[in-house]
Design a protein around this motif. Structure first.
Motif, PDB file in Angstrom:
ATOM      1  N   TYR A 139     -42.942  24.299  -1.096  1.00  0.00           N
ATOM      2  CA  TYR A 139     -42.382  25.621  -1.368  1.00  0.00           C
ATOM      3  C   TYR A 139     -42.199  26.360  -0.049  1.00  0.00           C
ATOM      4  O   TYR A 139     -42.966  26.144   0.893  1.00  0.00           O
ATOM      5  N   PRO A 140     -41.183  27.231   0.021  1.00  0.00           N
ATOM      6  CA  PRO A 140     -40.914  27.922   1.288  1.00  0.00           C
ATOM      7  C   PRO A 140     -42.145  28.621   1.874  1.00  0.00           C
ATOM      8  O   PRO A 140     -42.343  28.634   3.085  1.00  0.00           O
ATOM      9  N   SER A 141     -42.998  29.183   0.994  1.00  0.00           N
ATOM     10  CA  SER A 141     -44.141  29.931   1.513  1.00  0.00           C
ATOM     11  C   SER A 141     -45.154  29.014   2.193  1.00  0.00           C
ATOM     12  O   SER A 141     -46.065  29.484   2.863  1.00  0.00           O
ATOM     13  N   GLU A 142     -45.017  27.698   2.020  1.00  0.00           N
ATOM     14  CA  GLU A 142     -45.958  26.768   2.650  1.00  0.00           C
ATOM     15  C   GLU A 142     -45.481  26.319   4.027  1.00  0.00           C
ATOM     16  O   GLU A 142     -46.116  25.477   4.649  1.00  0.00           O
ATOM     17  N   LEU A 143     -44.331  26.852   4.472  1.00  0.00           N
ATOM     18  CA  LEU A 143     -43.744  26.367   5.721  1.00  0.00           C
ATOM     19  C   LEU A 143     -43.767  27.442   6.796  1.00  0.00           C
ATOM     20  O   LEU A 143     -43.881  28.630   6.509  1.00  0.00           O
TER      21      LEU A 143
END
Lengths: 255, 387
Positions: A139-143
């Motif tokens: 997910y974007p928030s993990e990057l």
């Protein structure tokens, strides 16, 4: 077809209410070139991009794609035209509820008839192209910010658009990633003939990729220079353009 | 989009892919026709099968002499073939590919897949899911209690004049929670008062007890309805705004920015909001009671044969100080609960746009559940204590 007029911006005036950002912008982007819009912070570079992609209506003037008016067209024609370009937003603008693969796949699902297997192959390839192989299910928030930006590029490229818009592509990237991105931009132009419009103020990147560049000035509120950035740096009649392209080190004197 | 613009207006040649092993044991892959995503494409399976067969091929080479226009479609097949060749340890000669495709392929493999990045899809059993949900519930409860502790400490520091917050923030929060809520509170409470009077007139007038509608409306509004209706309005209006606002600040790292300056975000952001709602809800509730009584008066005067003075006198007689204080205390409790639910969910928000929406939903649901549960408890306590 390469080298013919692709995007024409005609006497464009941009304003927020009564506050004019830039007036009377007039330039042409040719098919298959890398065109950089440059200028200091707050000069309206990103606003110009928003006018070109249909996110903000001009106060006056028009944008033409292949000779056809973009802002005089009906809503439906404008939606059709929008599918021909991809946009990389400053922060990536990924949809936070979807994984990277789903982000890249959405335009494919909506606008092509491809099967699931084919879509997975395309998304995997696009993610690999921006250096994110194997991150499909994140997910974007993990990057990190840079990874989000590259994923945003993969999404912008999903439909193999004719025109790619980049808003500050190299800001927030480490020097090596920024250089890989520059290479990718040139490669997309050379291999696929993509017309590329880049909003940037990173000189190194501008000199590396730009075929032609447009300089917008904050105080003059209009364009002051248009041409190859190296020629502008050395020969522009306007000292403000030379100052920008030499980081102010040659203020007033052609380097 | 065509890589060969010259042929852009030509007929579409169907894409084809075939492969054979030549005399040197090299798999020759031949692409022909137009390879574009919009067209139906042959799969790379024959090549992949060839690569897995024994004896292993000594190489892979490409032939693209009659390849027409191409785009990502060609690249997806090339990536599949190259990955499979890599896995089988078969060298790939890309000399036969168009230069553009060669460079794009090279770029796709320029950054190696990071070790351990890929995730395996895992099916979770029902027991596992129930267990995780239960642990999640427990964790949420612990978080709530911890938040109450932190908030209580912030109140303590405020009482001693040592909390870091801006008075202007507090005043803005009070305006938003108070004055700006007046229209909706007016509307809802006025209508509730009217509804109560309608019901009361229908039930009491046949017995000649119509005048007691005044008591019914006044007592119901002041003791129960005004606090509970105002609280529910505020849960949807202000509690949700707290959760969404704080959640968005969390996503934007604004809360981290405060912490890094040595400012306690709970004192700076949560405290003014809590105080504003806790102060404003009793006041709004009092105002709502008046509007409810007004609504009841309008209906009663219109439907029954009573005078205004008579009705208002009866209303005044029915009011006891204990009802008034009891109602205000309820409003105070509800206000605290709504504010805590909103702020706690906002501060516990995840780091994406979706998470903000979820935090807001949870704040409203939690606020309303807490209001109703505490209303039930308080009513029992009041009756027991004969208030």
């Amino acid at each position: 077809m390469r080298g013919t007029d692709h995007i024409v911006v005609s006497h464009l005036t941009m304003a927020y209410g009564d506050f004019v950002i830039q007036r009377d912008l007039d330039f042409t982007v040719r098919r298959g070139e890398v065109f950089v819009v440059m200028g200091g912070s707050g000069c309206g570079k990103t606003t110009l991009l928003k006018h070109m992609v249909g996110l903000k209506a001009p106060a006056a003037g028009d944008v033409l794609y292949d000779g056809g008016s973009f802002w005089q067209a009906t809503d439906e024609e404008r939606e059709q035209a929008k599918r021909r370009f991809g946009i990389l937003f400053q922060g990536g603008a990924l949809w936070s509820s979807m994984t990277l693969a789903e982000n890249v796949a959405l335009p494919l699902r909506l606008f092509t008839g491809l099967g699931e297997g084919e879509i997975r192959a395309v998304t995997g390839y696009k993610l690999a192209l921006v250096g994110l192989a194997g991150f499909d299910d994140y997910y974007p928030s993990e990057l990190s910010g840079g990874m989000r930006k590259r994923a945003g590029l993969a999404r912008a490229m999903a439909l193999d658009p004719e025109i790619l818009y980049f808003d500050e592509p190299s800001s927030g990237l480490d020097p090596l990633s920024a250089r890989l991105l520059d290479e990718l931009i040139l490669e997309l132009r050379d291999s696929l003939g993509t017309t590329i419009v880049v909003v940037s103020h990173e000189l190194a990147s501008i000199f590396a990729i730009a075929d032609r560049a447009l300089y917008l000035d904050t105080d003059a509120k209009t364009q002051l220079g248009l041409g190859n950035p190296k020629e502008l740096r050395d020969q522009s009649p306007d000292p403000r353009v030379r100052a920008f392209l030499t980081r102010g080190e040659s203020a007033g004197v052609a380097a | 989009m065509a890589a060969d613009p010259a042929g852009a207006h030509g007929m579409t040649e169907p894409a084809s892919l075939d492969c054979h092993r030549d005399a040197d044991g090299v798999v020759q892959v031949r692409f022909a026709g137009d390879w574009r995503l919009a067209d139906p494409l042959p799969a790379a399976d024959p090549v992949l099968a060839e690569l897995r067969s024994t004896p292993a091929p000594r190489g892979v080479a490409f032939e693209t002499g009659s390849l027409g226009r191409w785009d990502t479609a060609l690249l997806t097949r090339l990536v599949a073939i190259c990955s499979a060749a890599d896995a089988a340890g078969v060298p790939v000669a890309d000399a036969g590919l168009p230069p553009g495709a060669r460079r794009l392929l090279h770029l796709a493999f320029a950054v190696k897949e990071r070790e351990g990045a890929r995730r395996a899809d895992r099916q979770r059993s029902v027991a596992e899911q129930v267990g995780e949900a239960t642990l999640g519930l427990w964790a949420a409860l612990v978080e709530l209690v911890a938040f109450l502790g932190v908030a209580a400490r912030a109140f303590g520091r405020m009482a001693r004049g040592r909390a870091t917050y801006q008075r202007s923030d507090l005043l803005v929060a009070m305006q938003e929670a108070g004055a700006e809520s007046l229209p909706i509170v007016s509307l809802i409470c006025f209508l509730i008062g009217m509804i109560f009077a309608f019901v009361g007139v229908r039930q009491l007038e046949p017995f000649g007890a119509g005048i007691y509608v005044a008591d019914l409306v006044a007592v119901a509004m002041v003791r129960e309805m005004a606090p509970i209706m105002t609280a529910i309005i505020m849960a949807g209006r202000t509690g949700a705004a707290y959760a969404a606002g704080l959640g968005t600040m969390k996503v934007n790292e604004e809360i981290d920015a405060l912490s890094s300056m040595g400012v306690d975000p709970v004192e700076f952001l949560v405290l003014p909001r809590l105080v504003a709602l806790i102060v404003m809800l009793p006041l709004l509730s009092l105002y709502g009671s008046l509007l409810g009584i007004l609504g009841g008066t309008v209906v009663s005067l219109a439907m029954m044969d009573v005078g205004l003075l008579q009705y208002l006198t009866e209303t005044g007689d029915s009011m006891e100080l204990s009802s008034l204080l009891g109602g205000l205390f309820k409003a105070f409790v509800y206000g605290s609960l709504v504010a805590i639910a909103g702020c706690q969910q906002g501060m516990a928000c995840g780091s994406s746009a979706m998470a903000v929406g979820q935090a807001t939903t949870r704040a409203v649901v939690m606020g309303i559940v807490l209001i109703i549960v505490s209303a039930a408890i308080l009513t029992v306590i009041y009756i027991t204590l004969d208030i």
